[in-house]
Design a protein around this motif. Structure first.
Motif, short mmCIF file in Angstrom:
data_model
loop_
_atom_site.label_atom_id
_atom_site.label_comp_id
_atom_site.label_asym_id
_atom_site.label_seq_id
_atom_site.Cartn_x
_atom_site.Cartn_y
_atom_site.Cartn_z
N ALA A 295 9.98 -0.50 -7.45
CA ALA A 295 9.70 -0.18 -6.05
C ALA A 295 8.33 -0.75 -5.72
N LEU A 296 8.02 -0.78 -4.43
CA LEU A 296 6.71 -1.25 -3.98
C LEU A 296 6.06 -0.17 -3.13
N GLU A 297 4.76 -0.02 -3.26
CA GLU A 297 4.05 0.89 -2.37
C GLU A 297 4.06 0.31 -0.96
N MET A 298 4.13 1.20 0.01
CA MET A 298 4.26 0.76 1.40
C MET A 298 3.17 -0.21 1.83
N PRO A 299 1.89 0.04 1.53
CA PRO A 299 0.87 -0.93 1.97
C PRO A 299 1.07 -2.31 1.36
N ALA A 300 1.49 -2.38 0.09
CA ALA A 300 1.72 -3.68 -0.53
C ALA A 300 2.88 -4.41 0.14
N LEU A 301 3.93 -3.66 0.48
CA LEU A 301 5.09 -4.28 1.12
C LEU A 301 4.76 -4.78 2.51
N PHE A 329 10.65 6.58 -0.54
CA PHE A 329 10.35 7.74 -1.37
C PHE A 329 8.90 8.13 -1.16
N GLN A 330 8.61 9.40 -1.43
CA GLN A 330 7.23 9.85 -1.52
C GLN A 330 7.08 10.54 -2.86
N ASP A 331 6.08 10.13 -3.61
CA ASP A 331 5.83 10.66 -4.95
C ASP A 331 4.45 11.28 -4.99
N ALA A 332 4.35 12.44 -5.60
CA ALA A 332 3.05 13.10 -5.73
C ALA A 332 2.16 12.33 -6.69
N LEU A 333 0.95 12.06 -6.26
CA LEU A 333 0.00 11.36 -7.13
C LEU A 333 -0.61 12.30 -8.16
N ASP A 334 -0.77 13.57 -7.79
CA ASP A 334 -1.36 14.54 -8.70
C ASP A 334 -0.34 15.66 -8.91
N ILE A 357 3.72 6.51 -0.77
CA ILE A 357 4.99 6.16 -0.15
C ILE A 357 5.48 4.87 -0.78
N LEU A 358 6.72 4.90 -1.27
CA LEU A 358 7.31 3.76 -1.97
C LEU A 358 8.60 3.34 -1.29
N VAL A 359 8.90 2.05 -1.35
CA VAL A 359 10.16 1.51 -0.84
C VAL A 359 10.79 0.71 -1.97
N GLY A 360 12.09 0.92 -2.17
CA GLY A 360 12.78 0.21 -3.25
C GLY A 360 14.24 -0.01 -2.93
N LEU A 361 14.86 -0.86 -3.72
CA LEU A 361 16.29 -1.11 -3.58
C LEU A 361 17.09 0.03 -4.22
N GLU A 362 18.24 0.30 -3.66
CA GLU A 362 19.04 1.44 -4.10
C GLU A 362 19.43 1.33 -5.57
N ARG A 363 19.77 0.14 -6.03
CA ARG A 363 20.28 0.00 -7.40
C ARG A 363 19.25 0.45 -8.42
N TYR A 364 17.97 0.12 -8.19
CA TYR A 364 16.94 0.51 -9.15
C TYR A 364 16.57 1.99 -8.97
#
Length: 804
Positions: A295-301, A329-334, A357-364
């Motif tokens: 997945a990629l973090e939203m700012p990087a994407l 997705f949203q993942d807790a950093l701490d 905040i992350l964005v990724g393809l469904e398969r992964y």
């Protein structure tokens, strides 16, 4: 002090001597003395091993040109795409869908996978019923999450409900989805899993219709089969309606798809077209996967979309998610931070839980979810009754050191991690022997056929009396039902496909009690998920390997994530690799390039000034010096270099080595009988082999002693000459002698994992053709593995609360 060996031939003009005689003790170049900052371009994720994006994949851009010559800049501003068939991509594409069909052809499996994908997308669209104000073009959970994205970027407080743990679709841990067996005929050599790419099943009329659309848009009509294979029936209409769908074909780049769209759409073509934004977003996520990210973090994407000329990057991401082509997705950093209180908005002191905040393809995303669920199932389940505690303790007492620790750890739990170098393989061998002695159906799996054969030899040396009885006939080992002459070792791909291993039971699970996976750092998320899903309830899993080698060619860093999560017992081998080579490689693993004493010519350094001299010296070493000085024939010496392109890449080295060792006209698609080759039956997998001949059926090879026929239409994209390999292609294998070529034009590709992997492929002798000068010790000291963005650590914390 490192000195160049005496030449054995006359020195040619412009060189510094001819073939080294390998005299005297070689030593590694001195460690770096310059205080130089770590380079961000020399990371592990394929900078060296992916000199050509699309090389071997057969993909040609819409504007033509040789696929793979250039380095593909990735989504994070320089990430390199590992699209080479033997380098990157995923090694299990199509398994989850195609494994249910025992006798399907590759084309039928591909069509079935496409149908299932379309059905998933249709279901996601149907779920979006009521619009939600928080998302302009979205509804439901996706709208809320994207509202959170805006709030995070603006500094406003996000809605508390959004930052609860997401609820993506999960495969229940109690009822794992297990693939059905796949026939060996459908898998090719070594049991290649799933569909290897594409296109033979497309209907001729579909291909012809696509050719007409491609010609109208000025794109090469040779892409028609690939387009038809990717888009399926009605591909011509879909391509005409959305020309940027051309980006779904391997090797096509955004600027080429833009040119194709301009020809088809004319004045209607614009940079802010929603179709372009969606296609470029998906393409960037695919490129990120080739570089190892799940997945990629939203700012990087969004930054990468802006670099690709997408005017409104956020709107492009929203549109992609709305069309179910990506997930957010949203993942807790701490993980230790408390959940936000329900009334946090009314409390001035109400602290938010930090998230990313992350964005990724469904398969992964589904693969990581499935893997986390399966690992939790193994950890939380009670292993089968397979021997008393006294029996296990007796088996452990018969071993020594960390081998005894490994046996005791496996006796107590369902998941165990084992780390160590080449010498540590004796410990899983002792475990396998002990488990089978207790009556367990125990098997081991390796990354490559060469690794499988080496581990089989280790087991044979451990129990030499098992093979034959006093009458000279094969007998069964006690309580296992497996003929003693059949060693319980398979390749991972062969195990998954059913071409090797114990087979599957009526529920689709592996018919075993214990699985020891060696070379675990090479597992990408999809392959790892398939393995874990295929284990029966109550089975034990041991993942073992050297954590310092290059990570998987496919997306993810499964072994490293598990080691960091600390959710299960970990046994570190205390068995060092012996000799000067072991000393050299062990130092590299901790960031030190030490000088070593090599009285038996185990390590020799050959300085060179340029790439041309590097090629010249390499040929002399392989063809003359190493065979004469050490008795290692040329066919047992492997050349390893950072990339495919360049003046001293695999292409140039293989051409020079072929001319010296097996000259010929290359009348079989560039190959002649006797050529050493690297065959890639699926992306990310490389099988060393040799050409036997060719006929109407295709190119005939022998790989690990097994005959392989490569259809002529697949030769160009899946077979290379194999005297010289990249480190990613060589991982999981070892040879008596290795020549590591480090040309000056490849210094940006060097990193500590690359050097560790390349140098560690040698059993008896290592020659280093050194043109990188101080870049080599600097890479070892300062450039670790390039980080990969994955969600597995967060998912493991969710599934196993004791993690960490």
């Amino acid at each position: 002090m490192s000195t160049e060996p005496e030449p054995t031939e006359k020195t040619e003009p412009g060189t510094r001597g001819a073939a080294p005689e390998l005299e005297g003790a070689g030593e590694a170049p001195g460690r770096a003395t310059d205080d130089v900052a770590a380079s961000s371009g020399g990371g592990e994720a394929g900078a060296g091993d992916s000199a050509g994006a699309g090389e071997g994949g057969g993909g040609t851009g819409a504007a033509g040109g040789e696929a793979g010559e250039g380095v593909s800049d990735g989504p994070a501003g320089g990430e390199e795409a590992k699209a080479d068939a033997g380098e990157g991509g995923d090694s299990a594409d199509g398994d989850a869908d195609g494994a249910d069909k025992a006798q399907l052809s590759e084309a039928e499996a591909e069509l079935a996978a496409q149908r299932l994908e379309r059905e998933r997308i249709a279901r996601r669209k149907a779920e979006k019923q009521q619009p939600v104000e928080s998302g302009a073009k979205l509804s439901g959970k996706a709208a809320d999450l994207l509202a959170a994205v805006r709030a995070v970027e603006s500094g406003a407080k996000p809605v508390a409900a959004v930052f609860r743990e997401p609820e993506p679709p999960r495969r229940p841990a109690q009822e794992p989805v297990r693939p059905r067996p796949v026939s060996a005929q459908a898998t090719g050599a070594g049991g290649a899993v799933g569909v290897t790419g594409s296109v033979g099943g497309a209907a001729p009329e579909t291909v012809e219709a696509v050719q007409r659309v491609l010609a109208e848009g000025g794109a090469p009509t040779a892409l028609a089969s690939q387009v038809a294979g990717v888009l399926g029936e009605g591909a011509d209409e879909e391509l005409r309606a959305d020309p940027w769908q051309l980006l779904r074909v391997t090797g096509v780049r955004p600027e080429q798809a833009d040119g194709f769209a301009r020809e088809l759409l004319g004045a209607e073509c614009a940079p802010d077209d929603e179709r372009r934004g969606r296609a470029v977003t998906v393409w960037l996520l695919e490129q990120a996967a080739l570089a190892g990210h799940t997945a990629l973090e939203m700012p990087a994407l969004t930054a990468a979309l802006a670099q690709r000329g997408v005017p409104d990057a956020e709107a492009a991401v929203q549109s992609t998610i709305a069309e179910a082509e990506a997930l957010v997705f949203q993942d807790a950093l701490d993980p230790a931070a408390p959940e936000p209180a329900e009334d946090a908005e009314d409390t001035e002191e109400g602290a938010e839980r930090p998230v990313r905040i992350l964005v990724g393809l469904e398969r992964y995303a589904l693969a990581e979810e499935s893997l986390a669920d399966g690992l939790a199932r193994l950890i939380n389940s009670v292993p089968k009754e397979d021997g008393s505690a006294e029996d296990w303790e007796r088996a452990a007492a018969s071993a020594s050191g960390s081998a005894a620790e490994l046996i005791r750890a496996v006796a107590a739990g369902g998941l165990v991690l084992h780390t160590g170098g080449q010498a540590s393989l004796a410990e899983p061998a002792a475990l396998l022997t002990a488990a089978r002695g207790l009556g367990l159906r125990a098997w081991a799996a390796t990354h490559s056929p060469l690794g499988r054969d080496r581990f089989s030899d280790l087991l044979r040396a451990d129990r030499p009396s098992d093979d034959l009885g006093s009458d000279g006939a094969a007998h069964e080992e006690p309580r296992t039902g497996t003929p003693a002459g059949t060693r319980p070792v398979a390749t991972v791909a062969g195990l998954l496909s059913g071409a090797e291993g114990p087979g599957r039971d009526g529920d689709g699970a592996f018919d075993l009690d214990l699985l020891v996976v060696l070379d675990a750092p090479q597992l990408d998320v999809e392959t790892a998920a398939l393995l874990v899903e295929s284990l029966p309830d109550g089975a034990r899993l041991v993942l073992g390997g050297d954590p310092a080698v290059l990570w998987s060619a496919g997306p993810g860093r499964v072994f490293a994530d598990l080691l960091a999560a600390r959710i299960c017992p970990q046994v570190a081998s205390r068995r060092p690799d012996p000799g000067p080579l072991g000393e050299l490689v062990s130092g590299i693993g901790i960031g030190e390039l030490n000088q070593v004493e090599a009285p038996g010519k185990e390590v020799v350094i050959v300085p060179v000034r340029d790439a041309g001299e590097a090629v010249h010296r390499t040929v002399q070493l392989v063809a003359d010096s190493v065979p004469r000085a050490l008795g290692v024939p040329a066919e047992e010496t492997q050349v390893i270099t950072p990339g495919h392109g360049g003046a001293a890449g695999t292409r140039a080295l293989n051409a020079a080595l072929k001319e010296r060792l097996n000259p010929g006209p290359g009348r079989f698609g560039g190959f002649d009988p006797g050529d050493r080759v690297a065959y890639s039956p699926a992306p990310g997998r490389t099988l060393p082999g040799r050409v036997v001949g060719a006929d109407a059926d295709g190119l005939h090879l022998t790989c690990a002693g097994e005959p392989v026929v490569v259809p002529k239409e697949r030769v160009e994209q899946s077979v290379r000459h194999g005297w010289a390999l990249t480190a990613h292609q060589a991982v999981g294998c070892r040879w008596p002698a290795v020549v590591a070529v480090l040309p000056g034009d490849a210094t940006q590709a060097l990193s500590r994992p690359w050097v560790y992997t390349a140098f560690g492929r040698a059993d008896r002798h290592l020659s280093v053709v050194q043109g990188a000068e101080q870049a080599l010790p600097r890479a070892v000291a300062e450039i670790p593995a390039k980080p990969r963005t994955t969600r597995l650590p967060v998912l493991l914390r969710t599934q196993t609360p004791t993690a960490g």
